[in-house]
Design an enzyme around this catalytic site. Structure first.
Site, PDB file in Angstrom:
ATOM      1  N   GLY A  40       7.568  -2.826  -1.757  1.00 33.80           N
ATOM      2  CA  GLY A  40       7.128  -1.626  -1.479  1.00 33.80           C
ATOM      3  C   GLY A  40       7.938  -0.412  -2.347  1.00 33.80           C
ATOM      4  O   GLY A  40       7.459  -0.036  -3.515  1.00 33.80           O
ATOM      5  N   THR A  41       8.993   0.130  -1.518  1.00 34.38           N
ATOM      6  CA  THR A  41       9.619   0.942  -2.373  1.00 34.38           C
ATOM      7  C   THR A  41      10.302   0.810  -3.455  1.00 34.38           C
ATOM      8  O   THR A  41      10.450   1.546  -4.516  1.00 34.38           O
ATOM      9  CB  THR A  41      10.916   1.531  -1.428  1.00 34.38           C
ATOM     10  OG1 THR A  41      10.260   1.929  -0.106  1.00 34.38           O
ATOM     11  CG2 THR A  41      11.736   2.544  -1.713  1.00 34.38           C
ATOM     12  N   SER A  71       0.802  -1.333   0.074  1.00 35.11           N
ATOM     13  CA  SER A  71      -0.010  -0.049   0.107  1.00 35.11           C
ATOM     14  C   SER A  71       0.731   1.110  -0.081  1.00 35.11           C
ATOM     15  O   SER A  71       1.847   1.537   0.650  1.00 35.11           O
ATOM     16  CB  SER A  71      -0.933  -0.008   1.256  1.00 35.11           C
ATOM     17  OG  SER A  71      -1.602   0.910   1.216  1.00 35.11           O
ATOM     18  N   CYS A  81      -0.724   5.259  12.094  1.00 38.04           N
ATOM     19  CA  CYS A  81      -1.068   7.079  12.318  1.00 38.04           C
ATOM     20  C   CYS A  81      -0.729   7.456  13.627  1.00 38.04           C
ATOM     21  O   CYS A  81      -1.427   6.596  14.567  1.00 38.04           O
ATOM     22  CB  CYS A  81      -2.543   7.194  11.730  1.00 38.04           C
ATOM     23  SG  CYS A  81      -2.944   6.709  10.050  1.00 38.04           S
ATOM     24  N   GLY A  94      12.702   1.341   2.175  1.00 38.78           N
ATOM     25  CA  GLY A  94      13.823   0.908   1.279  1.00 38.78           C
ATOM     26  C   GLY A  94      14.942   0.235   1.992  1.00 38.78           C
ATOM     27  O   GLY A  94      14.722  -0.039   3.192  1.00 38.78           O
TER      28      GLY A  94
END
Lengths: 309, 283
Positions: free
Chosen positions: A270-271, A23, A135, A222
């Site tokens: 992801g990254t 995501s 969050c 990363g």
């Protein structure tokens, strides 16, 4: 040359291969679907949505650091209703091909999480839901969702009865003891865990004396975070009996193997999607090559296979 | 398994890579597919070196492209690690390019088109000037920079139409802001369309002028960029929209980099940009 078996059973979910795109690095699949056939993936976790649309943080939102990226996007998203109406329907063909479509839920209050999770689950458009509890701000108070064990249990337990699909809880690494948080998520009713979300960090421009990000701080991701993430996946897998989606700095098939050995059942990309639009299919290919080269018949043999001293 | 856009990832070879002025370089690459596909105002993400140092590609707007010769040109300023590494790359070496990306300038209308460039923003305007000339329309160019040394490739612009130059220190052209000769020009003559690229204060002033004067104006914007494909939402810029806030964040890489000046918000109200909520993490 034989063929290695890439399929894994991730909790109640059957994955054609353990690679899921993460995501926030994949939109709703539309953009990178113009670069390759997404059905090569085990699944995609789409952009996190909230109860109402969110405009996101002011720019600059991204900064490059050694071996990684800092981001402070601020969960810019069209809101759960628009996601259900417009973004998720085009992905339904993928599900027929056995590539999972997983929703992601973020929020600012218990109520937000409940509303968004129920709507997504009831839509029938997702195979599972990932709860993003990273969050930092809880409405009206100084508590945070992802870093306080009691709050983690409460938010997960709140959405659990509203969610008819498997529930993955995404853990923040910005805690003293991630195992304690993982246990709380389990006690709240998580089916699976995903870890890690980004590490809070910042970048500074020495000449202007200002933070580079408009938001001052951001989340580091990363290759730079991979050792931290591997350690956390290892620790949680030793202590908690829930399937784990391992995330953090995966840019190659060998990285995937390392996460599987550490105890992950599925592995996030992801990254790498940001660095290279073709990263995810390349990583799937590299995983298969590794298995063939090492004469490993099934990827499931690797899960938790770490040899400890 | 791969789809059409995968072809945007391509290996180019460096033809030359030379200093143009101080910390500004001019690089020419052999990249036939890119040169054939490009449009003025589009950009390319350049992997300055293999591996992870640096990990992100660097976005450069196309300064010039020649489909027949199969070559593309960029002008870049050394502003950090990535561009510094790029200065060390030499002719004959291979380099990975990703592009063309973005929408580019819209040249459908306008028989006399004004180009307004400031500093490094001059670079992408030459591709536009050449295209406008090819289309048989008039091009009038207004360029400004700190000093004369940074008034880049002015000969190429001068060959295509009237050229007005300004500098901050008066070392070349008029000692004025680039909007000054533009305003003077518009006292007597008409422009159907303005295309602009440059620092934010210049674009802001130009926007005001163009909006008040009713001249359709396109701005090529710059922002710190991540993916180039639109997935990361990193390169956000505030664009007027029918939302409760009155604007939305669009992606410079995927929705731009060219936007209509009337839609661009150069600042948004503090109460809206004030921090709150989910300010980091997987966003």
């Amino acid at each position: 040359m034989g063929k290695a078996r890439l399929g894994v059973q991730f909790g109640p979910l059957k994955l054609k291969n353990p690679i899921l795109t993460m995501s926030g690095t994949f939109g709703f699949g539309q953009e990178l679907g113009e670069y390759y056939d997404l059905s090569v993936l085990g699944g995609i976790i789409v952009k996190a949505v909230t109860a109402k649309p969110r405009i996101g943080n002011p720019p600059p939102r991204i900064a490059e650091t050694a071996g990684g990226i800092l981001n402070a996007i601020g969960i810019q998203n069209p809101g759960v209703d628009a996601a259900i109406a417009e973004e998720l329907p085009p992905l339904q063909g993928l599900r027929k091909e056995g590539t999972l479509v997983i929703g992601s839920v973020s929020g600012h209050s218990f109520e937000d999480y409940n509303i968004t999770t129920k709507k997504l689950s009831d839509s029938g458009l997702v195979d599972a839901i990932e709860l993003n509890i990273s969050c930092p701000n809880l409405k009206g108070g100084g508590l945070t969702f992802g870093t306080d064990p009691a709050t983690v249990k409460k938010v997960v337990a709140g959405v659990r009865p509203l969610c008819d699909v498997p529930l993955i809880v995404k853990l923040s690494p910005n805690v003293t003891d991630i195992v304690e948080i993982a246990r709380s998520a389990g006690a709240g009713g998580a089916d699976m865990l995903s870890l890690i979300n980004t590490l809070t960090g910042m970048a500074i421009d020495a000449v202007t004396r200002r933070p580079i990000l408009g938001n001052v701080t951001g989340g580091l991701s990363g290759p730079a975070v991979k050792p931290v993430a591997l350690r956390m996946v290892h620790e949680v897998s030793q202590a908690v009996d829930l399937p784990i989606l391992g995330i953090g700095g995966v840019i190659s098939g060998v990285d995937v193997v390392e996460y599987l050995l550490a105890g992950a059942t599925a592995v996030g990309v992801g990254t790498a999607n940001i660095l290279d639009p073709l990263a995810a299919p390349r990583i799937v290919g590299e995983l298969e090559e590794f298995l063939l080269r090492e004469k490993i018949e099934s990827v499931e043999e690797l899960i938790g296979g770490l040899l400890l001293p | 398994m791969l789809r059409e856009n995968a072809g945007k990832l391509q290996v180019a070879s460096i033809v030359k890579n030379e200093p143009l002025a101080h910390d500004v370089y001019h690089i020419t690459l052999s990249a036939p597919k890119l040169a054939a596909d490009a449009r003025p105002g589009q950009f390319v993400m350049v992997k300055v070196a293999p591996g992870l140092e640096p990990a992100l590609r660097r976005p450069f707007s196309l300064h010039r492209f020649d489909g027949e010769a199969g070559q593309v040109e960029f002008i870049y300023q050394v502003v950090g690690r990535g561009t510094d590494i790029l200065t060390n790359r030499v002719a004959g070496e291979e380099i990975e390019l990703f592009g063309p990306l973005g929408n580019g300038f819209c040249l459908e209308k306008g028989s006399r088109i004004g180009l307004v460039g400031g500093g490094m923003g001059i670079a992408p305007l030459l591709a536009a000037a050449e295209e406008i000339s090819r289309l048989g329309r008039e091009v009038v160019t207004f360029l400004g920079a700190k000093t004369g040394d940074y008034l880049l490739t002015t000969k190429d612009f001068a060959a295509l139409g009237p050229l007005y130059l300004t500098t901050d220190d008066g070392s070349a052209g008029d000692k004025a802001l680039v909007t000054k000769p533009l305003l003077d020009y518009l006292e007597n003559k008409k422009l159907d369309l303005i295309l602009a690229c440059g620092p934010t204060p210049m674009l802001r002033a130009l926007s005001k002028l163009a909006n008040e004067g009713g001249i359709p104006t396109q701005l090529s914007l710059e922002e710190r960029m991540g993916c180039g494909t639109g997935v990361c939402l990193g390169c956000a810029t505030a664009i007027r929209a029918d939302t409760p806030e009155g604007y939305t964040y669009k992606r410079v890489c995927h929705d731009g980099p060219v936007f209509w000046a009337r839609d661009v918000l150069f600042s948004v109200p503090d109460k809206i940009t004030a921090k709150g909520g989910c300010d980091h993490g997987q966003g």
